[in-house]
Structure formats: structure tokens, C-alpha cells
Design a protein around this motif. Sequence first.
Motif, short mmCIF file in Angstrom:
data_model
loop_
_atom_site.label_atom_id
_atom_site.label_comp_id
_atom_site.label_asym_id
_atom_site.label_seq_id
_atom_site.Cartn_x
_atom_site.Cartn_y
_atom_site.Cartn_z
N GLY A 242 -12.66 136.02 6.41
CA GLY A 242 -12.84 134.54 6.96
C GLY A 242 -11.62 133.84 7.07
O GLY A 242 -11.28 132.74 7.45
N GLY A 243 -10.51 134.54 6.11
CA GLY A 243 -9.25 133.71 6.14
C GLY A 243 -8.32 133.84 7.50
O GLY A 243 -8.61 134.86 8.22
N ARG A 244 -7.97 132.75 7.79
CA ARG A 244 -6.91 132.54 8.99
C ARG A 244 -5.77 131.72 8.77
O ARG A 244 -5.99 130.63 7.93
N SER A 245 -5.03 131.69 9.63
CA SER A 245 -3.81 130.81 9.60
C SER A 245 -4.16 129.89 10.66
O SER A 245 -4.64 129.86 11.58
N VAL A 246 -3.55 128.55 10.16
CA VAL A 246 -4.04 127.24 10.99
C VAL A 246 -2.54 126.75 11.26
O VAL A 246 -1.70 126.44 10.53
N ILE A 247 -2.30 126.55 12.70
CA ILE A 247 -1.31 125.70 13.07
C ILE A 247 -1.86 124.50 14.09
O ILE A 247 -2.63 124.62 14.80
N GLN A 248 -1.42 123.29 13.63
CA GLN A 248 -1.92 122.13 14.05
C GLN A 248 -0.49 121.49 14.61
O GLN A 248 0.56 121.06 14.05
N VAL A 249 -0.35 121.03 16.00
CA VAL A 249 0.65 120.33 16.61
C VAL A 249 0.05 119.10 17.42
O VAL A 249 -0.74 119.07 18.42
N VAL A 250 0.61 117.88 17.07
CA VAL A 250 0.24 116.56 17.54
C VAL A 250 1.31 115.71 18.02
O VAL A 250 2.56 115.84 17.26
N ARG A 251 1.21 114.57 18.64
CA ARG A 251 2.14 113.61 18.85
C ARG A 251 2.31 112.77 17.80
O ARG A 251 1.32 112.00 17.56
#
Length: 442
Positions: free
Chosen positions: A419-428
Motif C-alpha cells: 500500500g505504500g506509494r509516492s504522492v506528488i501534488q501540484v497546485v496554483r
Amino acid sequence: MDTSGRSAGRPAPPVTRTTLPAPLNTALFHANLLNTALLSAALLVGGMGCTPAPTARPTVPTAARVPSASAPSVSDPSASAPSVPVTSGSRPSAAAVRAACEAPLPESWRSALAAGEFRAPTGERAVLTEVGPRASWTVVQLSDDRTRRAALVEAAGAPRTLLTFTDPVEHQLLAADVSADGRWTAFAVLEGRTLDSPWSLYVRDAQGGMRRLARSALPGPLPQPVVRGGAVFWAQGTGDGRATIFTSPVRPPGSGTSSRAPRALHTGVLDAPFAAGGLLAWREAGPDGRTTKLAALSFATLRPAGLPGPLGGLRDLRSPASDGATWAWIEDEEEPRLMVWRPGQRSPVARLSGPPAAEGLDQLRISGELITWRTPEAAYALDLRTSAYARITPQYGYAQARAGALAVAYNQGETKGPGGRSVIQVVRADRLPRLPMPRDCG
């Protein structure tokens, strides 16, 4: 230093640069710069073990004590704050301001970040490399069980491959930048897992074609390309602990396969340069070999340029960053402190010091009213409008603020666990609401 993605769990502790010894050993100093330049790649590629942390309670870190030689400017928003005069050696005077206060990350930010999550193609793992102005593009490294590639993601489009690495285990994407029109992407690839590994710098044309601008196996700052005005700028080692800043034009249409050799602009014991509005700026060892200072050249003239305000008088700073208006850096005296200078202020101000947010802080980035950084434990963001800061990742992780964009990367769960995963979040970033100031902030 192993920076491959094969070892799961916690990243290596950050490399902290301290005031240079006297006399300066240039070779050792340059090795320290190398370690810092590689840190973000090691953090993200090496597997960021991430255990959810409890919600931060509002706290007030130790207020920084900094010198003041004059009253603050009327245009300085901190003008009403008291100052505490102390001796600062060769540094310009600074006015103490109310210390920033930690606040829980508001739900509005959590929701915006969740909505901006990048989903890697099925079967691939993503590592954040760079984010573009107003989140118009993101450069990532994508890997599966057999291949590894550098890719450009524009808006909500699918990743477009820049280069498939010949060695999917050893080769790693280090840094990237994209021209204002989106046509040219410059990116650097480390061809091994240790600091003495060779690296290559490429530029790709979205209309077709790619060429290698440089390759180096000499010790020096790892390349962090800057694309401005139809040219790429970077620094590379040239031997004897020194490095040279180079520029090369991106190949114009109809130029064929030939291109001009890179032009040398400046040589010294220096860090990788960064863009600061119309300036290319960098940290460099002073002529006496005992201190570091800021230096710059103009993108317009490619000649040495003066720094605004008091910045030219700064000494022994680290992790300088700027968006062309706001400048931030770290000073290390009794403890690290985050310093900020903006036009209209007569002198720099200390915005943050003391643990946990200022303990081991490094990798500053700026976007307008937002400053981001990381520590050995998490990434943070400071809102200059409210003097509130918040932890924006769980344990470990990385954040980048740039020209109206905010990118956040961390691992959810154990890197190699179920269940491990990398998270990448990109916002203004320019659309995020202000971080709220805690009521008990003094």
C-alpha cells in the motif's frame, strides 16, 4: 552516497553547510556544495519513508535576535516590531520582527493539494523534479520494473518522454527547467549513484530533436539548469575545487545539427546558480577564502551585476533563494534562522528560528508571499502575509514554491511496503488562501 531507489525507508539526514573554516580548503568546500546540490535527488529517489505525523499544534518558536542600526522603513510591514541590537560582524544590520507562528495546515490547503495530485501512469513510480510557473508544467522521473525515463507533464496532459535512460538503475534525473514558451526543456541526468559519478546536461526541442550541452566527470556543483532568453545557464566543475558558469543558446530552427560551444561567464568556488528575476545569482567563496557571499550577473548583458538593497554585503549565508522580488536565506549563528529581505525594507529581517521548523532547514524556495523549505523531518511553508507557517508534508518529503506554483512530494506508507506509494501534488500557489494566524501568536 547511494541515491538509488533500491533502499527503502528513511532518507539520509540532510547535509548542513556551516561557516567556512579559515583558511578555506576549496576542495572540501566544493564537496560540501556537491552534497547539498544532490540532496533533493537523494531525498526523493532514495525512498522517503513516511509515517503520518500528528497535527501540529500552534507554537511560537524562539524569536530570532538580530541587529538593528536604524529604524525600519515605513514601507516595511514589520515596522512596528521591536528590534534587538546585537553584534553581527560583517553582516548588514537587520530588524527583528515578530516571530512567525506555526499553525495546523488548514482544510482548504489539504483539499487543494489533494485535488492537484499527479497520478503516474499505471505500473510506474514518479519522483518530482521541478514545477513550472503557475503549475503550467511539471518535470518528473518515471520508473517501472524495467525502465526509467525523464518526462514533462503539461497542464493535465499525459507525461511526454524527454529521455529514456540507458541504465534504469544507475541513471537519475537531477534537475530541469523549461523555456517561457514551453518549447525548450533543459534537464540534467546523473549517470551513477555516487557524488563522483559523471553527469550530462541535455536540451530537448518540443518540435523535435535533442542535444547534449555538457558532460562532466569533474568534482563541482551538480547542474541545475536555468532557461532564460533563448539560452541555458549552468555551472560545472573545472578542477582544483573551482567551477565555471556556462551559457549555451538553445538551437534555433534551421540551425542544423551544429551548435556553438558553451560560453564561459564566470569562474570561482561557487554553488549552482539560480534565477532571481533579471539576475542569475549564486553563492561564492570570497577573495579571502574565509567567507561566502552572493554574486550575480545580468541575463540581459551577461555581465556582473549589482545585487539589490543590502544583499551584496551578506556573508556566510546558505541556501539563498529569490523570485526576483523576495530574497531568503539561512544564517547560522547560535542556531539557524530564516532571513528575508524585500524591496522597501532597509535591512533583512529574521522570520523564524529555533526547533522544530528551523532545525536543519534547507532548500528554500519562493513564490510571491510563500516561502517553502524542508528539514530532516518534514517540509514547511511560510505565508509572509500573516507570519503563519505550517507543516505541509507528513514525515520527510519535499516542497517547491515557484512563480505562482506549489509542488509537494512525499511517501504515503512504507516505501516498499504493501500500500505504500509516492504522492506528488501540484497546485496554483497564487490561488491558495492565506495561512491563518493562530490566536495565541504573540
